[in-house]
Enzyme design. Sequence first.
Site, PDB file in Angstrom:
ATOM      1  N   ILE A 119      -8.331   0.255   9.961  1.00 18.08           N
ATOM      2  CA  ILE A 119      -9.430   1.223  10.009  1.00 18.08           C
ATOM      3  C   ILE A 119     -10.652   0.684   9.251  1.00 18.08           C
ATOM      4  O   ILE A 119     -10.521  -0.136   8.345  1.00 18.08           O
ATOM      5  CB  ILE A 119      -9.005   2.586   9.445  1.00 18.08           C
ATOM      6  CG1 ILE A 119      -8.500   2.450   7.994  1.00 18.08           C
ATOM      7  CG2 ILE A 119      -7.962   3.238  10.322  1.00 18.08           C
ATOM      8  CD1 ILE A 119      -8.169   3.784   7.330  1.00 18.08           C
ATOM      9  N   TYR A 167      -9.530   7.810  10.672  1.00 15.34           N
ATOM     10  CA  TYR A 167      -9.114   8.092  12.046  1.00 15.34           C
ATOM     11  C   TYR A 167      -9.942   9.179  12.723  1.00 15.34           C
ATOM     12  O   TYR A 167      -9.663   9.538  13.873  1.00 15.34           O
ATOM     13  CB  TYR A 167      -7.633   8.467  12.083  1.00 15.34           C
ATOM     14  CG  TYR A 167      -6.740   7.295  11.777  1.00 15.34           C
ATOM     15  CD1 TYR A 167      -6.505   6.303  12.723  1.00 15.34           C
ATOM     16  CD2 TYR A 167      -6.143   7.151  10.517  1.00 15.34           C
ATOM     17  CE1 TYR A 167      -5.707   5.208  12.432  1.00 15.34           C
ATOM     18  CE2 TYR A 167      -5.335   6.068  10.227  1.00 15.34           C
ATOM     19  CZ  TYR A 167      -5.120   5.102  11.187  1.00 15.34           C
ATOM     20  OH  TYR A 167      -4.324   4.016  10.897  1.00 15.34           O
ATOM     21  N   TYR A 210       0.834  -1.202   0.000  1.00 19.38           N
ATOM     22  CA  TYR A 210       0.000   0.000   0.000  1.00 19.38           C
ATOM     23  C   TYR A 210       0.868   1.251   0.000  1.00 19.38           C
ATOM     24  O   TYR A 210       2.040   1.223   0.364  1.00 19.38           O
ATOM     25  CB  TYR A 210      -0.920   0.018   1.227  1.00 19.38           C
ATOM     26  CG  TYR A 210      -0.169   0.164   2.526  1.00 19.38           C
ATOM     27  CD1 TYR A 210       0.064   1.411   3.096  1.00 19.38           C
ATOM     28  CD2 TYR A 210       0.328  -0.957   3.187  1.00 19.38           C
ATOM     29  CE1 TYR A 210       0.776   1.542   4.278  1.00 19.38           C
ATOM     30  CE2 TYR A 210       1.042  -0.837   4.363  1.00 19.38           C
ATOM     31  CZ  TYR A 210       1.251   0.415   4.909  1.00 19.38           C
ATOM     32  OH  TYR A 210       1.976   0.538   6.074  1.00 19.38           O
ATOM     33  N   PHE A 219       2.137   9.615   4.215  1.00 19.55           N
ATOM     34  CA  PHE A 219       2.246   9.393   5.653  1.00 19.55           C
ATOM     35  C   PHE A 219       2.636   7.957   5.985  1.00 19.55           C
ATOM     36  O   PHE A 219       3.111   7.673   7.088  1.00 19.55           O
ATOM     37  CB  PHE A 219       0.941   9.772   6.379  1.00 19.55           C
ATOM     38  CG  PHE A 219      -0.259   8.989   5.936  1.00 19.55           C
ATOM     39  CD1 PHE A 219      -0.528   7.736   6.459  1.00 19.55           C
ATOM     40  CD2 PHE A 219      -1.135   9.522   5.004  1.00 19.55           C
ATOM     41  CE1 PHE A 219      -1.640   7.027   6.054  1.00 19.55           C
ATOM     42  CE2 PHE A 219      -2.252   8.820   4.594  1.00 19.55           C
ATOM     43  CZ  PHE A 219      -2.500   7.555   5.123  1.00 19.55           C
ATOM     44  N   ASP A 220       2.467   7.049   5.045  1.00 23.21           N
ATOM     45  CA  ASP A 220       2.866   5.654   5.277  1.00 23.21           C
ATOM     46  C   ASP A 220       2.864   4.928   3.942  1.00 23.21           C
ATOM     47  O   ASP A 220       1.983   5.158   3.112  1.00 23.21           O
ATOM     48  CB  ASP A 220       1.895   4.976   6.250  1.00 23.21           C
ATOM     49  CG  ASP A 220       2.439   3.676   6.807  1.00 23.21           C
ATOM     50  OD1 ASP A 220       3.637   3.393   6.605  1.00 23.21           O
ATOM     51  OD2 ASP A 220       1.671   2.936   7.461  1.00 23.21           O
ATOM     52  N   PHE A 270      -5.346   5.854  -0.546  1.00 22.81           N
ATOM     53  CA  PHE A 270      -4.441   4.707  -0.579  1.00 22.81           C
ATOM     54  C   PHE A 270      -4.474   4.038  -1.942  1.00 22.81           C
ATOM     55  O   PHE A 270      -5.544   3.925  -2.560  1.00 22.81           O
ATOM     56  CB  PHE A 270      -4.859   3.631   0.433  1.00 22.81           C
ATOM     57  CG  PHE A 270      -4.663   3.986   1.870  1.00 22.81           C
ATOM     58  CD1 PHE A 270      -3.447   3.749   2.497  1.00 22.81           C
ATOM     59  CD2 PHE A 270      -5.697   4.535   2.608  1.00 22.81           C
ATOM     60  CE1 PHE A 270      -3.272   4.048   3.842  1.00 22.81           C
ATOM     61  CE2 PHE A 270      -5.533   4.851   3.942  1.00 22.81           C
ATOM     62  CZ  PHE A 270      -4.319   4.594   4.564  1.00 22.81           C
TER      63      PHE A 270
END
Length: 240
Positions: free
Chosen positions: A190, A216, A162, A172-173, A232
Amino acid sequence: MNRLSSSCILALAALSFTGCGKQSDKTAAGTPAATSAAATIESVEQKVSYGIGYNMGAGLGRDDTLKVDQAALIAGITDGLAKAKTRLPESELEAAFMAVQQKMAAAAAEAGEKQLALGNEYLAKNKAKPGVTVTASGLQYEVLKSGSGPKPTESSTVKVHYHGTLIDGKVFDSSVERKEPIEFPVTGVIPGWVEALQLMSVGDKWKLTIPSAIAYGPRGKGDIPPNAVLVFEVELLEIK
């Protein structure tokens, strides 16, 4: 006394262990004292002290709401380590902490409202794009590559690649950037991911646009601001 969260207090207390016991050589208000270069960082205790100070200082440096005066901070740490009497009355400290709490809460609320408005605007534009499907929860997805494997269930563990960004493109990731796929239970992420994964087949690669309500929410997490819409690209590699 009412105080900030324990993590914030620890951050304040650990900002500059390397300067403890030394006089500030600040040349102007807000200019950090140049004492860290003289610190000895050799023993385990010194390394741990430096690590705590660095991480907490970096965290405080990302928050524009709380302006830390390094000289005052060092004075507090020095007095505390020496078990000296506090220089300020308890009531004055309490009032200061409460004022900062209120300021931080107001700033967080303002930022959250801004993110919510930006996110709603982004979602409205994105759902109008060709190929985007919107589910009842508000999840938006676009099929980038189709697979032919089985679909996960709630009890499945999956292996995925991902790449996650905010709506402004900030990463962010990303397991893709780390070049390391990740495994986790379908229900361990999530809600937007939980829903999407059970719609995907092994081999699928989808673009997910996830509203804050199934991400979130108003609290955010780490580098993810409150009420943030998340984007994503997810490739389902395997069901374990």
